[in-house]
Design a protein around this motif. Structure first.
Motif, PDB file in Angstrom:
ATOM      1  N   TRP A 175      43.285  42.324  34.323  1.00  0.00           N
ATOM      2  CA  TRP A 175      42.843  40.891  34.222  1.00  0.00           C
ATOM      3  C   TRP A 175      41.866  40.746  32.813  1.00  0.00           C
ATOM      4  N   ARG A 176      41.930  41.006  31.768  1.00  0.00           N
ATOM      5  CA  ARG A 176      41.108  40.673  30.752  1.00  0.00           C
ATOM      6  C   ARG A 176      41.843  38.880  30.207  1.00  0.00           C
ATOM      7  N   SER A 177      42.707  38.419  30.811  1.00  0.00           N
ATOM      8  CA  SER A 177      42.951  37.023  30.473  1.00  0.00           C
ATOM      9  C   SER A 177      43.053  36.950  31.730  1.00  0.00           C
ATOM     10  N   LEU A 178      42.710  37.345  32.870  1.00  0.00           N
ATOM     11  CA  LEU A 178      43.176  36.198  34.350  1.00  0.00           C
ATOM     12  C   LEU A 178      42.179  35.200  34.172  1.00  0.00           C
ATOM     13  N   TRP A 179      40.500  35.409  33.782  1.00  0.00           N
ATOM     14  CA  TRP A 179      40.112  34.054  33.890  1.00  0.00           C
ATOM     15  C   TRP A 179      40.266  32.735  33.492  1.00  0.00           C
ATOM     16  N   PRO A 207      49.117  38.126  44.728  1.00  0.00           N
ATOM     17  CA  PRO A 207      50.122  37.208  43.990  1.00  0.00           C
ATOM     18  C   PRO A 207      48.650  36.945  42.512  1.00  0.00           C
ATOM     19  N   GLU A 208      49.153  36.194  41.727  1.00  0.00           N
ATOM     20  CA  GLU A 208      48.077  36.351  40.760  1.00  0.00           C
ATOM     21  C   GLU A 208      47.160  34.416  40.905  1.00  0.00           C
ATOM     22  N   ALA A 209      48.535  33.570  41.143  1.00  0.00           N
ATOM     23  CA  ALA A 209      47.842  32.776  42.515  1.00  0.00           C
ATOM     24  C   ALA A 209      46.509  32.979  42.987  1.00  0.00           C
ATOM     25  N   LEU A 210      46.583  34.186  44.313  1.00  0.00           N
ATOM     26  CA  LEU A 210      45.861  34.294  44.923  1.00  0.00           C
ATOM     27  C   LEU A 210      43.888  34.576  44.116  1.00  0.00           C
ATOM     28  N   LEU A 211      44.278  35.248  43.175  1.00  0.00           N
ATOM     29  CA  LEU A 211      43.339  35.933  41.916  1.00  0.00           C
ATOM     30  C   LEU A 211      42.628  34.583  41.525  1.00  0.00           C
ATOM     31  N   VAL A 212      43.335  34.356  41.620  1.00  0.00           N
ATOM     32  CA  VAL A 212      42.586  32.665  40.499  1.00  0.00           C
ATOM     33  C   VAL A 212      41.978  31.813  41.748  1.00  0.00           C
ATOM     34  N   HIS A 213      42.376  32.058  42.343  1.00  0.00           N
ATOM     35  CA  HIS A 213      41.785  31.014  43.761  1.00  0.00           C
ATOM     36  C   HIS A 213      40.556  32.320  43.940  1.00  0.00           C
ATOM     37  N   ILE A 214      41.079  33.175  44.346  1.00  0.00           N
ATOM     38  CA  ILE A 214      39.674  34.150  44.665  1.00  0.00           C
ATOM     39  C   ILE A 214      38.421  34.190  43.203  1.00  0.00           C
ATOM     40  N   LEU A 215      39.237  34.097  42.590  1.00  0.00           N
ATOM     41  CA  LEU A 215      37.560  34.105  41.083  1.00  0.00           C
ATOM     42  C   LEU A 215      37.042  32.491  40.703  1.00  0.00           C
ATOM     43  N   SER A 216      38.097  31.265  41.499  1.00  0.00           N
ATOM     44  CA  SER A 216      37.127  29.946  41.538  1.00  0.00           C
ATOM     45  C   SER A 216      36.351  29.698  42.689  1.00  0.00           C
TER      46      SER A 216
END
Length: 427
Positions: free
Chosen positions: A44-48, A17-26
């Protein structure tokens, strides 16, 4: 059982899920590391841009400055949870850049701001006119606070000011008066004598306060604390001040007072009467204890032993703490030698009430068993604390274990009743 070998082409991480990926990046250390992940795949281009935490550490190149600007402008998360800037001086950095970055952050409703710079930066109060969403503000090092009129940071709960300077006393008052919800304030002063002298802390919601001021050159100045909800207080190294007034703190629960001048001690001790937990690291030679100061609520006391006549401070506090239940004595290594002055403890006219009826736990950390004065203090407490349930002696590992040490510990153990749990440990 035969293992089947092969290749899996699916990008299983991207399926999360995008929310989990964003949390991992944070969780990555800096925003530069987050941006690098944009090359992993098209998805992933705009996920950051959705990561709510931006961290920029020690930008030494102009490229990094561009990253800060681009990241803030491109940020798409609903709320900017945190912005952390650690800036190192170089020729093309101007205050206008910092103001622009902070302006964008405030427009993004930033909740935590950490600004750490190693070059002088003036921080005008006008920058906080739109900082209504800010909950945590940490300013470090070469920042100069210039606040000619009250700011408006109604949501701010945590404020840490580390080695910053202030234009005048008014800047301090205007900064703090604009934070009605402030709960945690940490003030670490530097060595500048061209700074605010009378530091007034008037905060109706403040619960935790820490002050450290090592400067000796601000004679005529001091601190005034008016915090009716204050519960935790730490004051250290106030040497060059003429006063420290705690005007209104009836809810105070815990305090640590270290290395303060004799002028400060008298006023502070009078204000600590409702305290329940207290740590003291100072010399009784510097104390002019107010008459009638009885700590009726004090149940936990810690005393450090590396000050002259520290045992007299201990006796003073025991005499004035009738409900004390836990006593901790801490030796600071290396331990200086101070022979007992005046009456021996065994020659005291009376035993403090707390030893006879209340004290249940006695702890001695880094116990210097070679010191005769420490032996006498330990003997006096163990012999007179008739309701003692636990006694702990922690001995530093560098102390050589020998028969003499074992004999002394055995002697101390024999002083307590059978119902007391006596423990000696090496650290």
């Amino acid at each position: 059982m035969r293992r089947r070998l092969g290749y899996v082409n699916a990008d299983r991480i991207s399926e999360l899920p995008e929310a989990l990926l964003v949390h991992i990046l944070s969780l990555l250390p800096t925003t530069k590391h987050v941006i690098v992940t944009s090359v992993l795949s098209k998805g992933w281009r705009s996920l950051w841009k959705m990561v709510p935490r931006l961290v920029f550490a020690s930008p030494n190149q102009k490229y990094e400055d561009n990253v800060i600007s681009t990241s803030l402008v491109s940020h798409e998360a609903p709320v900017l949870e945190s912005l952390r800037l650690r800036l190192v001086r170089h020729n093309y950095m101007y205050m206008g850049d910092i103001r622009a970055w902070l302006g964008i952050a405030f427009a993004r409703h930033v909740r935590e701001l950490v600004l750490d710079v190693n070059f002088r930066v003036s921080f005008p109060g006008s920058m906080f006119c739109s900082a209504s969403s800010l909950e945590t503000l940490i300013l470090k090092n070469s920042i100069h606070v210039d606040v000619p009129c009250p700011v408006s940071m109604k949501s701010l709960k945590t404020l840490h000011l580390k080695d910053v300077t202030y234009k005048d006393d008014e800047s301090v008052r205007n900064l703090l008066s604009g934070c009605p919800s402030l709960e945690d304030l940490q003030v670490d002063r530097g060595y500048s004598i061209h700074d605010a002298k009378i530091f007034i802390i008037a905060a109706p919601s403040l619960k935790r306060l820490s002050i450290c001021d090592p400067c000796n050159g601000r004679e005529g100045g001091g601190y005034v604390i008016n915090a009716p909800c204050l519960k935790y207080l730490e004051i250290e190294m106030i040497k060059g001040c003429d006063f420290c007034l705690i005007e209104n703190s009836p809810e105070l629960v815990e305090a640590a007072i270290r290395n303060v001048s004799w002028i400060v001690n008298e006023t502070i001790l009078r204000s600590l009467k409702p305290i329940k937990r207290l740590s003291l690291n100072l010399s009784p030679l510097e104390i002019n204890c107010p008459t009638g100061t009885i700590f009726y609520q004090l149940v936990y006391l810690e005393v450090y032993t590396h000050k002259v006549e520290w045992w007299n401070l201990l006796i003073l506090m025991l005499d004035n703490s009738p409900k004390l239940q836990v006593l901790k004595i801490t030796d600071c290594l290396p331990c200086p030698y101070y022979g007992l002055v005046g009456k021996k403890l065994s020659e005291q006219e009376y035993v403090p009430e707390c030893l006879l009826s209340q004290l249940e736990t006695f702890v001695w950390k880094n116990y210097d068993w070679t010191s005769e004065e420490k032996k006498e203090v330990a003997t006096y407490i163990l012999r007179n604390a008739i309701r003692l349930k636990k006694a702990y002696f922690f001995i530093n590992r560098i102390t050589r274990k020998c028969n003499e040490l074992e004999e002394r510990l055995q002697m101390l153990k024999e002083l307590v009743s059978n119902s007391c749990h006596f423990v000696s440990k090496y650290e």
